[in-house]
Write an enzyme that holds these catalytic residues in place. Structure first.
Site, PDB file in Angstrom:
ATOM      1  N   LYS A  21       2.288 -15.152   2.924  1.00 37.20           N
ATOM      2  CA  LYS A  21       2.554 -15.888   1.673  1.00 37.20           C
ATOM      3  C   LYS A  21       4.060 -16.148   1.630  1.00 37.20           C
ATOM      4  O   LYS A  21       4.756 -15.807   0.668  1.00 37.20           O
ATOM      5  CB  LYS A  21       2.057 -15.043   0.483  1.00 37.20           C
ATOM      6  CG  LYS A  21       2.080 -15.737  -0.869  1.00 37.20           C
ATOM      7  CD  LYS A  21       1.060 -16.835  -1.037  1.00 37.20           C
ATOM      8  CE  LYS A  21       1.267 -17.558  -2.358  1.00 37.20           C
ATOM      9  NZ  LYS A  21       0.425 -18.768  -2.483  1.00 37.20           N
ATOM     10  N   TYR A  33       0.816  -1.220   0.000  1.00 38.20           N
ATOM     11  CA  TYR A  33       0.000   0.000   0.000  1.00 38.20           C
ATOM     12  C   TYR A  33       0.849   1.269   0.000  1.00 38.20           C
ATOM     13  O   TYR A  33       0.498   2.253  -0.640  1.00 38.20           O
ATOM     14  CB  TYR A  33      -0.895   0.035   1.252  1.00 38.20           C
ATOM     15  CG  TYR A  33      -2.241  -0.611   1.084  1.00 38.20           C
ATOM     16  CD1 TYR A  33      -2.349  -1.955   0.780  1.00 38.20           C
ATOM     17  CD2 TYR A  33      -3.405   0.126   1.258  1.00 38.20           C
ATOM     18  CE1 TYR A  33      -3.587  -2.555   0.642  1.00 38.20           C
ATOM     19  CE2 TYR A  33      -4.647  -0.459   1.125  1.00 38.20           C
ATOM     20  CZ  TYR A  33      -4.738  -1.802   0.811  1.00 38.20           C
ATOM     21  OH  TYR A  33      -5.961  -2.381   0.687  1.00 38.20           O
TER      22      TYR A  33
HETATM   23  C1  IPM Z   1     -10.750  -0.526   3.282  1.00 36.20           C
HETATM   24  C2  IPM Z   1     -10.672   0.028   1.881  1.00 36.20           C
HETATM   25  C3  IPM Z   1      -9.407   0.846   1.702  1.00 36.20           C
HETATM   26  C4  IPM Z   1      -8.232  -0.101   1.826  1.00 36.20           C
HETATM   27  C5  IPM Z   1      -9.301   1.662   0.404  1.00 36.20           C
HETATM   28  C6  IPM Z   1     -10.465   2.561   0.204  1.00 36.20           C
HETATM   29  C7  IPM Z   1      -8.039   2.463   0.361  1.00 36.20           C
HETATM   30  O1  IPM Z   1     -10.777  -0.983   0.942  1.00 36.20           O
HETATM   31  O2  IPM Z   1     -10.696   0.262   4.235  1.00 36.20           O
HETATM   32  O3  IPM Z   1     -10.905  -1.739   3.440  1.00 36.20           O
HETATM   33  O4  IPM Z   1      -7.847  -0.741   0.842  1.00 36.20           O
HETATM   34  O5  IPM Z   1      -7.685  -0.181   2.927  1.00 36.20           O
END
Ligand code: IPM
Ligand code: NAD
Ligand code: MN
Length: 347
Positions: free
Chosen positions: A186, A136
């Site tokens: 994983k 992320y």
């Molecule tokens: C969540 C959402 C977010 C994530 C997105 C909107 C960035 O899917 O809070 O689960 O991927 O964490």
């Protein structure tokens, strides 16, 4: 007790409105709500999904109630300006690294699940999702290869201290429950996961009372449907936790039911449903606000220690469901406000 209310986009404002009604109804002395703009709504008003004025509010409060962000009409924007950056930015800026996503079947409501009742009835698990690292927040980009085609890339990584601190959260959560922790990774393919596993094993020495197991994420996805009752606490990285928690929501009944808490080292917490802005049903008044209402309960419990009020909200939601008050996500026909009314009536 200052609470920021960031409603966001799509169904965000609709579901948040009902959660605020519930908080108001409890008449908790000293509770103050402060609204702020996030997501596409903030971009349209301030030119940024997480403008400084919102970040200032976030830094000045004790807890944040968050609706949802996401607006596909803004998906052409550069990534830094997309609505989702509001929630990602808050998580990172405020150091909210520990995401608790409980998935428990409501007693007597096993049939809300798409799984067979004898399978779903045993679900009582907690996903502890790391929220500040992984693929992320790694470097990412698009580059052009020698043959002229474009290649997208995202860097996945975890540093030892990032794994260590979420592992401690997982072990402590397991101590407070039935003492079982399953670390999902994983490691058979990813170096990031091998390091994750090594660090979790090292941390386990501090928790001899917790039974630690490891599972590859593909198997975990399968086991979650086969025998979800076998899980107690799952600790996992950001990406795997995102995916498995949406799946766990359907094992319980609907994504409109699952709440979450995102916690930092201090006392600050952000509370939000695990679902998104649901553009397909936004503006129709049919979104299920229960996940957000249950997030408000988590807020009262984790940020303010108001266990009795939190339990009251949870009982009211369970009672409404037991009485057949169901949104379209659960095969019913109750609208957003009707569900809010039903929960309020049972408080
Ligand atoms: C969540 C959402 C977010 C994530 C997105 C909107 C960035 O899917 O809070 O689960 O991927 O964490
Ligand atoms: P989503 O969770 O918004 O919706 C998935 C499906 O579930 C849709 O069919 C939707 O109608 C339904 N749904 C979700 N919440 C519901 C509710 N409360 N009641 C009834 N039905 C509900 O996921 P998506 O469609 O993949 O994403 C839509 C947007 O939301 C995207 O822009 C995405 O990035 C964003 N998103 C934001 C968050 C967040 O703010 N934390 C979380 C997930 C997705
Ligand atoms: Mn998600």
């Amino acid at each position: 007790m200052r609470i920021a209310v960031f409603a966001g986009d799509g169904i965000g404002p609709e579901v948040t409105e009902q959660a605020v009604r519930v908080l108001d109804a409890l008449e908790i002395a000293g509770l103050e709500l402060i609204e702020g703009d996030v997501g596409g709504a903030a971009y349209r008003k301030h030119g940024h999904p997480l403008p400084p004025v919102t970040l200032d509010i976030a830094r000045s409060v004790d807890a944040i109630l968050f609706g949802a962000v996401g607006d596909f009409t803004l998906d052409h924007l550069e990534r830094a300006l997309r609505p989702e950056q509001a929630v990602l930015g808050l998580r990172k800026e405020l150091g909210l690294f520990a995401n608790l996503r409980p998935a428990t079947v409501f007693k007597g409501l096993e049939d809300l699940s798409t799984l067979r009742p004898e399978v779903s009835g045993k679900i009582d698990l907690l996903i502890v999702r790391e929220l500040n690292g992984d693929v992320y927040f790694g470097e990412k980009g698009t580059r052009t290869l020698a043959d002229g085609q474009r290649q997208g890339w995202d860097m996945m990584s975890y540093a030892e201290d990032e794994v260590r601190r979420i592992a401690h959260v997982g072990f402590k959560a397991a101590q407070g429950r039935s003492g079982k922790l399953c670390s999902v990774d994983k490691a058979n393919v990813l170096e990031t996961s091998q390091l994750w596993r090594d660090v979790v094993i090292a941390v386990s020495k501090d928790y001899p009372d917790v039974e630690l197991t490891h599972m590859y994420v593909d198997n975990a996805a399968m086991q979650l449907v086969k025998n979800p009752g076998a899980f107690d606490v799952i600790v996992t990285g950001n990406l795997f936790g995102d995916i498995l928690s949406d799946q766990a929501s359907m094992c319980v009944g609907s994504i409109g039911l699952l709440a979450s808490a995102s916690l930092a080292d201090g006392t600050l917490g952000l509370y939000e449903p695990i679902h998104g802005s649901a553009p397909d049903i936004a503006g129709k008044g049919i979104a299920n606000p229960m996940a957000t209402i249950l997030s408000a309960a988590m807020l009262l419990r984790h940020s303010f220690g108001l266990e009795a009020q939190a339990a009251r909200i949870e009982a009211a939601v369970a009672a409404a469901l037991a009485d057949g008050v169901k949104g379209g996500d659960l095969g019913g026909s109750a609208g957003t406000k009707e569900i809010g009314d039903a929960v309020l009536a049972r408080l």
